[in-house]
Design a protein around this motif. Structure first.
Motif, PDB file in Angstrom:
ATOM      1  N   CYS A  83       0.828  -1.210   0.000  1.00 47.58           N
ATOM      2  CA  CYS A  83       0.000   0.000   0.000  1.00 47.58           C
ATOM      3  C   CYS A  83       0.861   1.258   0.000  1.00 47.58           C
ATOM      4  O   CYS A  83       0.591   2.217  -0.734  1.00 47.58           O
ATOM      5  CB  CYS A  83      -0.925   0.010   1.218  1.00 47.58           C
ATOM      6  SG  CYS A  83      -2.252  -1.218   1.171  1.00 47.58           S
ATOM      7  N   THR A 140      -3.055   4.861   4.147  1.00 45.36           N
ATOM      8  CA  THR A 140      -2.971   3.417   4.324  1.00 45.36           C
ATOM      9  C   THR A 140      -3.193   3.036   5.780  1.00 45.36           C
ATOM     10  O   THR A 140      -2.848   3.779   6.703  1.00 45.36           O
ATOM     11  CB  THR A 140      -1.613   2.864   3.865  1.00 45.36           C
ATOM     12  OG1 THR A 140      -0.579   3.423   4.678  1.00 45.36           O
ATOM     13  CG2 THR A 140      -1.353   3.215   2.410  1.00 45.36           C
ATOM     14  N   GLY A 170      -5.420  -2.498   8.484  1.00 42.82           N
ATOM     15  CA  GLY A 170      -6.648  -3.203   8.129  1.00 42.82           C
ATOM     16  C   GLY A 170      -6.888  -4.399   9.023  1.00 42.82           C
ATOM     17  O   GLY A 170      -5.976  -4.919   9.670  1.00 42.82           O
ATOM     18  N   GLY A 189      -0.997  -8.178   4.274  1.00 43.37           N
ATOM     19  CA  GLY A 189      -2.119  -7.337   3.887  1.00 43.37           C
ATOM     20  C   GLY A 189      -2.026  -5.919   4.403  1.00 43.37           C
ATOM     21  O   GLY A 189      -1.367  -5.634   5.403  1.00 43.37           O
ATOM     22  N   CYS A 190      -2.686  -5.027   3.694  1.00 46.68           N
ATOM     23  CA  CYS A 190      -2.817  -3.631   4.094  1.00 46.68           C
ATOM     24  C   CYS A 190      -4.086  -3.107   3.426  1.00 46.68           C
ATOM     25  O   CYS A 190      -4.680  -3.789   2.578  1.00 46.68           O
ATOM     26  CB  CYS A 190      -1.596  -2.805   3.691  1.00 46.68           C
ATOM     27  SG  CYS A 190      -1.188  -2.896   1.919  1.00 46.68           S
ATOM     28  N   THR A 191      -4.497  -1.901   3.790  1.00 46.36           N
ATOM     29  CA  THR A 191      -5.735  -1.340   3.253  1.00 46.36           C
ATOM     30  C   THR A 191      -5.520   0.088   2.781  1.00 46.36           C
ATOM     31  O   THR A 191      -4.935   0.909   3.499  1.00 46.36           O
ATOM     32  CB  THR A 191      -6.858  -1.369   4.309  1.00 46.36           C
ATOM     33  OG1 THR A 191      -7.059  -2.713   4.744  1.00 46.36           O
ATOM     34  CG2 THR A 191      -8.162  -0.837   3.735  1.00 46.36           C
ATOM     35  N   VAL A 220      -7.274   3.550   2.032  1.00 51.54           N
ATOM     36  CA  VAL A 220      -8.474   4.200   2.568  1.00 51.54           C
ATOM     37  C   VAL A 220      -8.599   5.597   1.975  1.00 51.54           C
ATOM     38  O   VAL A 220      -7.626   6.354   1.927  1.00 51.54           O
ATOM     39  CB  VAL A 220      -8.409   4.292   4.106  1.00 51.54           C
ATOM     40  CG1 VAL A 220      -9.691   4.914   4.657  1.00 51.54           C
ATOM     41  CG2 VAL A 220      -8.166   2.919   4.718  1.00 51.54           C
ATOM     42  N   ARG A 263     -12.773   1.705   0.804  1.00 47.57           N
ATOM     43  CA  ARG A 263     -11.592   1.003   1.296  1.00 47.57           C
ATOM     44  C   ARG A 263     -11.249  -0.150   0.350  1.00 47.57           C
ATOM     45  O   ARG A 263     -12.134  -0.928  -0.030  1.00 47.57           O
ATOM     46  CB  ARG A 263     -11.826   0.445   2.700  1.00 47.57           C
ATOM     47  CG  ARG A 263     -12.216   1.514   3.733  1.00 47.57           C
ATOM     48  CD  ARG A 263     -12.696   0.893   5.022  1.00 47.57           C
ATOM     49  NE  ARG A 263     -11.664   0.087   5.662  1.00 47.57           N
ATOM     50  CZ  ARG A 263     -10.787   0.550   6.539  1.00 47.57           C
ATOM     51  NH1 ARG A 263     -10.813   1.834   6.894  1.00 47.57           N
ATOM     52  NH2 ARG A 263      -9.873  -0.229   7.082  1.00 47.57           N
ATOM     53  N   ARG A 266      -8.831  -3.458   0.112  1.00 52.24           N
ATOM     54  CA  ARG A 266      -7.923  -4.377   0.803  1.00 52.24           C
ATOM     55  C   ARG A 266      -6.924  -4.942  -0.195  1.00 52.24           C
ATOM     56  O   ARG A 266      -7.295  -5.359  -1.300  1.00 52.24           O
ATOM     57  CB  ARG A 266      -8.719  -5.519   1.438  1.00 52.24           C
ATOM     58  CG  ARG A 266      -7.881  -6.496   2.265  1.00 52.24           C
ATOM     59  CD  ARG A 266      -7.316  -5.856   3.489  1.00 52.24           C
ATOM     60  NE  ARG A 266      -6.718  -6.843   4.389  1.00 52.24           N
ATOM     61  CZ  ARG A 266      -5.821  -6.555   5.303  1.00 52.24           C
ATOM     62  NH1 ARG A 266      -5.416  -5.309   5.445  1.00 52.24           N
ATOM     63  NH2 ARG A 266      -5.322  -7.482   6.093  1.00 52.24           N
ATOM     64  N   TRP A 273     -13.829  -8.328  -6.329  1.00 53.06           N
ATOM     65  CA  TRP A 273     -12.411  -8.552  -6.084  1.00 53.06           C
ATOM     66  C   TRP A 273     -11.715  -8.986  -7.355  1.00 53.06           C
ATOM     67  O   TRP A 273     -12.334  -9.474  -8.295  1.00 53.06           O
ATOM     68  CB  TRP A 273     -12.167  -9.537  -4.938  1.00 53.06           C
ATOM     69  CG  TRP A 273     -12.499 -10.978  -5.186  1.00 53.06           C
ATOM     70  CD1 TRP A 273     -11.824 -11.874  -5.961  1.00 53.06           C
ATOM     71  CD2 TRP A 273     -13.574 -11.722  -4.587  1.00 53.06           C
ATOM     72  NE1 TRP A 273     -12.412 -13.124  -5.893  1.00 53.06           N
ATOM     73  CE2 TRP A 273     -13.475 -13.060  -5.052  1.00 53.06           C
ATOM     74  CE3 TRP A 273     -14.601 -11.383  -3.692  1.00 53.06           C
ATOM     75  CZ2 TRP A 273     -14.371 -14.049  -4.660  1.00 53.06           C
ATOM     76  CZ3 TRP A 273     -15.488 -12.379  -3.310  1.00 53.06           C
ATOM     77  CH2 TRP A 273     -15.370 -13.678  -3.788  1.00 53.06           C
ATOM     78  N   GLU A 294     -13.791  -3.412   0.139  1.00 56.67           N
ATOM     79  CA  GLU A 294     -14.229  -3.915   1.442  1.00 56.67           C
ATOM     80  C   GLU A 294     -15.713  -3.684   1.707  1.00 56.67           C
ATOM     81  O   GLU A 294     -16.308  -4.399   2.507  1.00 56.67           O
ATOM     82  CB  GLU A 294     -13.402  -3.279   2.562  1.00 56.67           C
ATOM     83  CG  GLU A 294     -11.964  -3.792   2.609  1.00 56.67           C
ATOM     84  CD  GLU A 294     -11.259  -3.439   3.897  1.00 56.67           C
ATOM     85  OE1 GLU A 294     -11.762  -2.563   4.635  1.00 56.67           O
ATOM     86  OE2 GLU A 294     -10.210  -4.039   4.170  1.00 56.67           O
TER      87      GLU A 294
END
Length: 297
Positions: free
Chosen positions: A36, A49, A52, A63-65, A67, A75, A77, A130, A145
């Motif tokens: 991210c 970022t 998450g 993983g990261c998100t 935003v 959001r 993911r 996705w 998300e």
């Protein structure tokens, strides 16, 4: 004079640690940090970022998100596999997505993702889409998300940006371990069918995650914001014969597919799962849950 200048140049190169007879190309180290942070500055808009909320994945992934501060529900993911994924493994993961979406009652079907070999997508009208693809040999999964807060076109744009990143994907450490999770290792490896080559343990906001992985399978125990609610839903499903009680923790319930949640003496609710979903088996999951339960006491 010319000879003296040549000698001086050779001595200078030696002092600088250079070989005057050979020229070596500098090796650029792989980029670090999460994906991210790598991709965010190149995207349109003013993304931030976040770590998450944890969600298990096969293959084992970081993983990261992303935003959007202007719209809290907007959001994305981002998951990137720790190890490379072969075409055969990608086909296996796609098959699991097909099975799980059919079981989940999605009207849409998994289709080609348009991002090369090993790419697929799900773009349901009434749920979050996705997209899965490979970059630098590793598998990347982008997920909206919240339904209605992102589009497939947006995911495709982010995917193209990721593929074109200078320096490629950030490097990933194979192991991040917490001692609390150690008691679950033997049972997790029985599910994996081999020694765990990947580990991802974490303690975030007093929520413990313990995760083991092989090249193609994942075993995890974790707490999240939905654990208590999901515990109640599985317990309720037992009245219809879709779940049953198991002797784990203070109270445990397990779906027929093997997915299990147990409550601890301190009223924590712990989810236990192995992935891919269609390879999960109820009995090994119970054995693993009993082994890892002391970590959550």
């Amino acid at each position: 004079m010319r000879r003296r200048a040549t000698i001086t140049a050779v001595l200078l190169l030696a002092l600088l640690g250079c070989d005057p007879h050979t020229t070596k190309q500098a090796v650029t180290p792989p980029p670090t940090g999460d994906l991210c942070e790598r991709v965010r500055p190149t995207l349109p808009g003013n993304w931030i970022t976040e770590r998450g909320e944890y969600r298990p994945a096969a293959p084992l992934s970081d993983g990261c998100t992303l935003v959007d501060p202007a719209q809290a529900a907007h959001r994305i993911r981002v998951l990137v596999s720790i190890l490379p994924v072969t075409p055969a493994q990608a086909a296996r993961f796609r098959k699991d997505d097909e099975v799980s979406t059919a079981a989940g009652g999605y009207a849409a079907k998994v289709g080609d993702g348009g991002m090369g070999d090993g790419s697929w997508e799900l773009n349901p009208a009434a749920a979050a889409p996705w997209l899965v693809f490979r970059a630098d040999g590793r598998q990347v999964r982008l997920t909206v998300e919240n339904a209605g807060a992102g589009t497939m076109d947006e995911l495709l744009s982010i995917a193209r940006t990721i593929i074109s990143l200078a320096g490629g994907l950030p490097a990933a450490r194979p192991t991040v371990v917490r001692s609390e999770c150690a008691d679950g290792t033997a049972a997790a490896e029985r599910i994996l069918g081999a020694k765990a080559v990947l580990r991802r343990d974490a303690l975030v906001d007093n929520h413990l995650t313990c995760e083991w992985g092989s090249a193609s399978r994942t075993v995890a125990a974790y707490e999240d914001a939905d654990s208590a609610t999901d515990f109640g839903l599985i317990k309720q499903a037992a009245t219809g014969g879709l779940a049953h009680r198991v002797t784990v923790g203070t109270e445990g319930w397990q779906q027929e597919d093997g997915y299990l949640i147990f409550r601890t003496s301190s009223d924590a609710y712990v989810k236990v799962v192995s992935l891919p979903w269609d390879e999960m088996r109820p009995k090994p999951i119970v054995e693993f849950a009993r082994a890892i339960a002391p970590a959550y006491s």
